[in-house]
Write a protein that holds these residues in place. Structure first.
Motif, PDB file in Angstrom:
ATOM      1  N   SER A 300       0.821  -1.213   0.000  1.00  0.00           N
ATOM      2  CA  SER A 300       0.000   0.000   0.000  1.00  0.00           C
ATOM      3  C   SER A 300       0.854   1.262   0.000  1.00  0.00           C
ATOM      4  O   SER A 300       0.413   2.316  -0.481  1.00  0.00           O
ATOM      5  CB  SER A 300      -0.955   0.000   1.200  1.00  0.00           C
ATOM      6  N   LEU A 301       2.069   1.165   0.514  1.00  0.00           N
ATOM      7  CA  LEU A 301       2.971   2.321   0.437  1.00  0.00           C
ATOM      8  C   LEU A 301       3.314   2.638  -1.019  1.00  0.00           C
ATOM      9  O   LEU A 301       3.362   3.802  -1.414  1.00  0.00           O
ATOM     10  CB  LEU A 301       4.250   2.038   1.229  1.00  0.00           C
ATOM     11  N   LYS A 304       0.582   4.456  -3.266  1.00  0.00           N
ATOM     12  CA  LYS A 304       0.388   5.907  -3.189  1.00  0.00           C
ATOM     13  C   LYS A 304       0.861   6.595  -4.467  1.00  0.00           C
ATOM     14  O   LYS A 304       0.397   7.681  -4.815  1.00  0.00           O
ATOM     15  CB  LYS A 304       1.131   6.476  -1.982  1.00  0.00           C
ATOM     16  N   THR A 305       1.803   5.949  -5.178  1.00  0.00           N
ATOM     17  CA  THR A 305       2.338   6.558  -6.405  1.00  0.00           C
ATOM     18  C   THR A 305       2.150   5.671  -7.639  1.00  0.00           C
ATOM     19  O   THR A 305       2.320   6.136  -8.765  1.00  0.00           O
ATOM     20  CB  THR A 305       3.840   6.861  -6.255  1.00  0.00           C
ATOM     21  N   ARG A 307      -0.389   2.682  -9.562  1.00  0.00           N
ATOM     22  CA  ARG A 307      -1.618   1.900  -9.619  1.00  0.00           C
ATOM     23  C   ARG A 307      -1.275   0.509 -10.145  1.00  0.00           C
ATOM     24  O   ARG A 307      -0.580   0.368 -11.145  1.00  0.00           O
ATOM     25  CB  ARG A 307      -2.654   2.570 -10.524  1.00  0.00           C
TER      26      ARG A 307
END
Length: 461
Positions: A300-301, A304-305, A307
């Motif tokens: 999930s980190l 953030k940038t 997809r």
């Protein structure tokens, strides 16, 4: 429509007025071109009214040097003539020469005149030679060569060596930009719109394809759904949790990734633990997590940038314990129909689980890879090459039917599982020429010739 090729020579200085061309009398009769009247001469976006003087002894066309310069014909001191295709439309009194093809690339290197396009310079040179053989002309340009609202493009053509010149807007643009940022820039989008509106330019491969866009589009076609591994946009832990325990492996692929960059393979180990293999240039990097939620926390980190698309893992065939997949090149031909120009097998390199050449993968013939592979039955191998070809053709046609954009070539990555079933991995609208190189290539590859034939079809030449 009648079509022909004509050899164009340059008349000596002062021999021909700038608004006059000489044309062999046989061409004038063939096309029923009016004599002594002004008609429009067209070459890409270039337009000029000229008079045609028929010449019984001339087997071609002669134009003045000033006119040739404004048309930016790729001529040198050693080459004073060029062969192009020609047609005449009586309804508009227009004599057209071409096709003029523009290839839009991401960058050039003016300081390296022998290799102005870096690693793709040889491909560009090959395209020049193929155009000569088919009576077409080609130049190469970058977004920096585009002027808003202008009728010219600063580009590179080959006339004994690479030269920069102000070129007419082309009849056809082959968009080979490798950057979404460049492709979506206001300057490039304005150029596309202006060229289409004012010069009837046709742009193909006009956009990148996202992985989720492709899979979502093809899911609605029952005849294509059988090629699709289960695949979703990774939007939540619920999606992640539904996929990871379901399959021995799943893959996380950046929606806008290429060349195998950023792919993660997730495997379920004993108990609740999971392993993540990250594709890197030097090989796979391994990490183990005690629980699925811990793994998702790490992923999930990155989300953030980036997809991700989460995709069902497949039991791909292997050669010497290295996974194998297949790159098919689908192209539009000279009648505007999809054909499969080539299919090659790609075997992953040591310590890699992706097969891209940029990651150490190697090419081989499809038949050779299948024979050496671990297919679990001879039945699975029978007709496998033909099934791959049929799948690639159907997928190309499906992309065209389902996605509202113009494509002239597609790189389609396919796989065979150990039972011989064909699967789609992804579709690339800017296929690398390295991955599509036939293993018995001649001087000019079939894929290069096919691109020009399609450009001729689009432009009416």
């Amino acid at each position: 429509m009648l079509k022909t090729k004509v050899a164009i020579g340059i008349a000596g200085s002062g021999t021909l007025p700038d608004d006059t061309i000489m044309l062999g009398e046989s061409f004038v009769r063939h096309w029923k071109i009016p004599k002594g009247q002004h008609i429009q001469l067209k070459f890409g976006g270039f337009r000029q009214h000229v008079k045609v003087i028929p010449s019984p002894r001339l087997d071609g066309m002669r134009i003045g040097s000033a006119l040739a310069g404004r048309m930016a014909l790729p001529l040198s001191a050693a080459q004073s003539r060029i062969t192009l295709r020609m047609h005449y439309r009586a309804a508009t009194s227009t004599l057209s020469l071409g096709p003029l093809i523009g290839v839009l690339i991401s960058r050039d290197e003016p300081g390296s005149p022998d290799r102005p396009f870096g690693s793709i310079t040889l491909f560009c040179r090959e395209l020049v030679e193929a155009c000569k053989a088919q009576g077409a002309s080609v130049y190469f340009f970058t977004p920096q060569g585009i002027s808003r609202g202008d009728s010219v493009v600063q580009g590179w053509h080959f006339a004994g060596n690479w030269k920069q010149a102000d070129m007419p807007v082309p009849d056809i643009v082959n968009n080979r930009l490798t950057s979404r940022k460049l492709e979506n820039s206001p300057a490039v989008q304005h150029f596309f719109e202006n060229a289409r509106k004012n010069y009837a330019t046709v742009v193909f491969n006009e956009k990148f394809l996202d992985k989720t866009e492709v899979f979502d589009a093809l899911k609605g076609d029952k005849s294509l759904a059988r090629y699709l591994p289960e695949s979703h946009l990774l939007s939540s832990y619920a999606v992640f949790k539904s996929m990871c325990p379901k399959y021995a492996h799943v893959f996380l692929k950046p929606v806008r990734g290429s060349l195998g960059k950023g792919i993660i393979r997730i495997s379920h180990l004993e108990g609740d633990s999971y392993q993540a293999l990250h594709a890197t240039p030097s090989g796979a990097r391994k990490q183990v997590y005690p629980t699925l939620s811990k793994l998702y926390g790490a992923i999930s980190l990155k989300m953030k940038t980036v997809r991700y698309q989460i995709q069902q893992g497949l039991q791909l065939i292997e050669v010497a314990k290295r996974p194998v997949d297949f790159r098919a090149l689908a192209q539009k031909n000279g009648t505007g129909s999809w054909v499969i120009t080539s299919i090659v097998a790609r075997t992953a390199g040591n310590q890699h689980f992706v097969s891209n050449l940029a990651r150490g993968g190697t090419l081989s013939r499809v038949s050779a890879a299948i024979v050496k592979s671990n297919l679990t039955s001879s039945i699975g191998g029978q007709g496998a090459a033909q099934r791959l070809r049929q799948a690639a053709l159907a997928i190309a046609q499906g992309i065209e039917a389902q996605i509202p954009a113009h494509f002239g070539e597609l790189g389609i990555d396919l796989a065979l599982d150990t039972s011989g079933r064909v699967w789609l991995l992804e579709v690339n609208s800017k296929p690398s020429k390295n991955d599509n190189t036939p293993l018995t290539e001649g001087k000019i590859r079939p894929s290069v010739r096919m691109m020009i034939q399609y450009a001729r079809f689009l432009s009416g030449f």
